[in-house]
Design a protein around this motif. Structure first.
Motif, PDB file in Angstrom:
ATOM      1  N   ASP A   1       0.832  -1.217   0.000  1.00  0.00           N
ATOM      2  CA  ASP A   1       0.000   0.000   0.000  1.00  0.00           C
ATOM      3  C   ASP A   1       0.858   1.254   0.000  1.00  0.00           C
ATOM      4  OD1 ASP A   1      -2.318  -1.481  -0.068  1.00  0.00           O
ATOM      5  OD2 ASP A   1      -2.676  -1.342   2.112  1.00  0.00           O
ATOM      6  N   SER A   2       1.943   1.250   0.794  1.00  0.00           N
ATOM      7  CA  SER A   2       2.808   2.430   0.833  1.00  0.00           C
ATOM      8  C   SER A   2       3.521   2.633  -0.506  1.00  0.00           C
ATOM      9  CB  SER A   2       3.825   2.335   1.974  1.00  0.00           C
ATOM     10  OG  SER A   2       4.781   1.331   1.709  1.00  0.00           O
ATOM     11  N   LEU A   3       3.913   1.553  -1.155  1.00  0.00           N
ATOM     12  CA  LEU A   3       4.527   1.664  -2.481  1.00  0.00           C
ATOM     13  C   LEU A   3       3.538   2.224  -3.500  1.00  0.00           C
ATOM     14  CD1 LEU A   3       6.654  -1.558  -3.111  1.00  0.00           C
ATOM     15  CD2 LEU A   3       7.455   0.780  -2.894  1.00  0.00           C
ATOM     16  N   ARG A   4       2.321   1.696  -3.463  1.00  0.00           N
ATOM     17  CA  ARG A   4       1.311   2.163  -4.415  1.00  0.00           C
ATOM     18  C   ARG A   4       1.018   3.643  -4.221  1.00  0.00           C
ATOM     19  NH1 ARG A   4      -1.197  -3.064  -3.130  1.00  0.00           N
ATOM     20  NH2 ARG A   4      -0.791  -4.414  -4.916  1.00  0.00           N
ATOM     21  N   ARG A  39       2.946   5.924  -2.794  1.00  0.00           N
ATOM     22  CA  ARG A  39       4.140   6.713  -3.066  1.00  0.00           C
ATOM     23  C   ARG A  39       4.366   6.908  -4.568  1.00  0.00           C
ATOM     24  NH1 ARG A  39       9.255   4.015  -0.924  1.00  0.00           N
ATOM     25  NH2 ARG A  39       7.724   3.470   0.629  1.00  0.00           N
ATOM     26  N   HIS A  40       3.999   5.891  -5.352  1.00  0.00           N
ATOM     27  CA  HIS A  40       4.275   5.938  -6.792  1.00  0.00           C
ATOM     28  C   HIS A  40       3.009   6.114  -7.629  1.00  0.00           C
ATOM     29  CE1 HIS A  40       8.483   5.044  -6.190  1.00  0.00           C
ATOM     30  NE2 HIS A  40       8.127   4.091  -5.336  1.00  0.00           N
ATOM     31  N   GLY A  41       1.897   6.390  -6.981  1.00  0.00           N
ATOM     32  CA  GLY A  41       0.659   6.651  -7.705  1.00  0.00           C
ATOM     33  C   GLY A  41       0.133   5.469  -8.492  1.00  0.00           C
ATOM     34  N   LEU A  42       0.252   4.301  -7.945  1.00  0.00           N
ATOM     35  CA  LEU A  42      -0.226   3.099  -8.652  1.00  0.00           C
ATOM     36  C   LEU A  42      -1.592   2.672  -8.176  1.00  0.00           C
ATOM     37  CD1 LEU A  42       3.100   1.098  -8.558  1.00  0.00           C
ATOM     38  CD2 LEU A  42       2.186   2.396 -10.459  1.00  0.00           C
TER      39      LEU A  42
END
Length: 89
Positions: free
Chosen positions: A81-84, A86-89
């Protein structure tokens, strides 16, 4: 006992190859009485690389265990979730 040969002994490549193959470990080649480089059998080199890789892996596992014990970790769903976000995914 370590094996040392002067660089001039490498001129007879067949004899030098036999020296390396029969040596119990790496062969140090010297130039003007000083170490110039080391020659070893391929099997010995690959075994050394495997041991180095094992050491790096064990160090990383130990670091991960310390981080876990200190509570410095995220579970997989929270991390994704944090990756998504952070990178707008």
């Amino acid at each position: 006992m370590p094996v040392c040969v002067p660089v001039k002994d490498m001129k007879d490549t067949a004899a030098f190859a036999r020296t390396v193959e029969s040596a119990p470990g790496p062969v140090t080649v010297t130039r003007n009485g000083y170490d110039a480089f080391v020659v070893m059998r391929t099997d010995d080199y690959e075994a050394m690389q495997q041991e180095l890789a094992k050491g790096r892996l064990l160090a990383r596992v130990a670091r991960a265990e310390r981080e876990y014990a200190e509570g410095r970790y995220e579970d997989a769903p929270a991390f994704l979730d944090s990756l998504r976000s952070r990178h707008g995914l």
